[in-house]
Scaffold this active site. Structure first.
Site, PDB file in Angstrom:
ATOM      1  N   LYS A 285      44.584  61.370 -20.941  1.00  5.78           N
ATOM      2  CA  LYS A 285      45.057  62.695 -20.045  1.00  5.78           C
ATOM      3  C   LYS A 285      43.983  63.244 -19.168  1.00  5.78           C
ATOM      4  O   LYS A 285      44.367  63.666 -18.276  1.00  5.78           O
ATOM      5  CB  LYS A 285      45.203  63.850 -21.243  1.00  5.78           C
TER       6      LYS A 285
ATOM      7  N   ARG B 299      48.907  72.245 -28.691  1.00  7.16           N
ATOM      8  CA  ARG B 299      48.557  71.289 -29.678  1.00  7.16           C
ATOM      9  C   ARG B 299      49.089  71.444 -30.851  1.00  7.16           C
ATOM     10  O   ARG B 299      48.959  70.576 -31.826  1.00  7.16           O
ATOM     11  CB  ARG B 299      46.808  71.155 -29.884  1.00  7.16           C
TER      12      ARG B 299
ATOM     13  N   ARG C 162      33.313  55.631 -24.159  1.00  4.45           N
ATOM     14  CA  ARG C 162      33.320  56.767 -23.019  1.00  4.45           C
ATOM     15  C   ARG C 162      32.329  57.456 -22.841  1.00  4.45           C
ATOM     16  O   ARG C 162      31.439  57.940 -23.551  1.00  4.45           O
ATOM     17  CB  ARG C 162      34.553  57.945 -23.496  1.00  4.45           C
TER      18      ARG C 162
ATOM     19  N   ARG D  56      30.144  62.257 -25.854  1.00  4.40           N
ATOM     20  CA  ARG D  56      30.420  63.565 -26.293  1.00  4.40           C
ATOM     21  C   ARG D  56      30.239  63.598 -27.910  1.00  4.40           C
ATOM     22  O   ARG D  56      30.408  62.469 -28.698  1.00  4.40           O
ATOM     23  CB  ARG D  56      31.992  63.898 -26.238  1.00  4.40           C
TER      24      ARG D  56
ATOM     25  N   ARG E  91      40.123  63.348 -35.841  1.00  5.26           N
ATOM     26  CA  ARG E  91      40.868  63.787 -34.803  1.00  5.26           C
ATOM     27  C   ARG E  91      42.245  63.025 -34.774  1.00  5.26           C
ATOM     28  O   ARG E  91      43.379  63.694 -34.308  1.00  5.26           O
ATOM     29  CB  ARG E  91      40.085  63.696 -33.272  1.00  5.26           C
TER      30      ARG E  91
END
Ligand code: AP5
Length: 222
Positions: free
Chosen positions: A20, A95, A134, A167, A178
């Site tokens: 996203k 969400r 990431r 992160r 998550r």
């Protein structure tokens, strides 16, 4: 941005790591609209060191969701900003079903609605690999992947030359949580938009350029 305003309100949907943020950045560079990433806004609040930010930090590091009311107030304020008058990409919001319903109410007050919801479909194993590798530029939210999308110089943002970080919520146990939260609370939104006839599904397991081609076509022609 390279093109004129689209005046569309577009929701990007998909699991953590679906891409996203990656595609929001491409949309933003191409089309004149604002980018509302609730994750980026919350991380900015955490970095500010405020009392509110301290509360958010723990919730986000566990991979849980912030209360609907807090999130709806935040998005309402953001949508009212002049930068969003030419259209908006909503990345990470809504969400939950209550957030989706509230978003419709907020937009209706100014005669607007969500025009398209683009569902970036990927399998869990794919996103676990992506999130594990990431690297993020905190100030802009730009993301890289050490293997799939490396920066020009290791550990450094291509545009600003500032350092990249991992992160806190990209640790394996948090990623699993998550993903559970996504399945239980967020995935019902796919049907919410499908029933409205504005859902567009994209296979998000392909290379970024192929996905981007599809998203561009959806955004420009539908
Ligand atoms: P948020 O920041 O929104 O995180 P998320 O939805 O989990 O999404 P991500 O940013 O992890 O993934 P992405 O889909 O943007 O993937 P990306 O493009 O980076 O939310 C964080 C937290 O904030 C939540 O857990 C919650 O606590 C809170 N929160 C936020 N919004 C909320 C709300 N509305 N209500 C309540 N709480 C809220 O890509 C991932 C990696 O893969 C990158 O390294 C990238 O380079 C790579 N990649 C991308 N596409 C490809 C591809 N096609 N091939 C190979 N690699 C790829």
């Amino acid at each position: 941005c390279q093109e004129e305003a689209l005046r569309k309100r577009i929701v990007l949907l998909g699991m953590p790591g679906a891409g996203k943020g990656t595609h929001s950045a491409k949309m933003l560079a191409r089309f004149c609209m604002c980018h509302l990433s609730t994750g980026d806004l919350l991380r900015e609040e955490v970095r500010s060191g405020s009392e509110f930010g301290k509360k958010l930090k723990g919730i986000m590091e566990r991979g849980e969701l912030i209360e609907d009311e807090v999130m709806c107030n935040l998005i309402k304020q953001q949508l009212a900003k002049p930068a969003c008058a030419n259209g908006a990409i909503l990345d990470g919001f809504p969400r939950t079903i209550p957030q989706a319903e509230k978003l419709d109410q907020i937009l209706k007050q100014s005669g607007q609605s969500i025009d398209q919801a683009i569902f970036m479909n990927v399998r869990e194993q794919v996103v676990v690999d992506r999130l594990g590798g990431r690297w993020t530029h905190l100030n802009s939210g730009r993301t890289y992947h050490y293997k799939f999308n490396p920066p020009k110089v290791h550990g450094v943002d291509d545009i600003t030359g500032e350092p990249l970080v991992q992160r806190e919520d990209d640790k394996e146990a948090t990623i699993r949580n998550r993903l559970n939260v996504y399945q239980n609370k967020t995935s019902p939104i796919i049907d919410y938009y499908r029933k409205k006839g504005i859902l567009f599904e994209v296979n998000a397991e392909r290379p970024v350029n192929d996905i981007w081609k599809d998203i561009k076509t959806i955004v420009k022609t539908k």
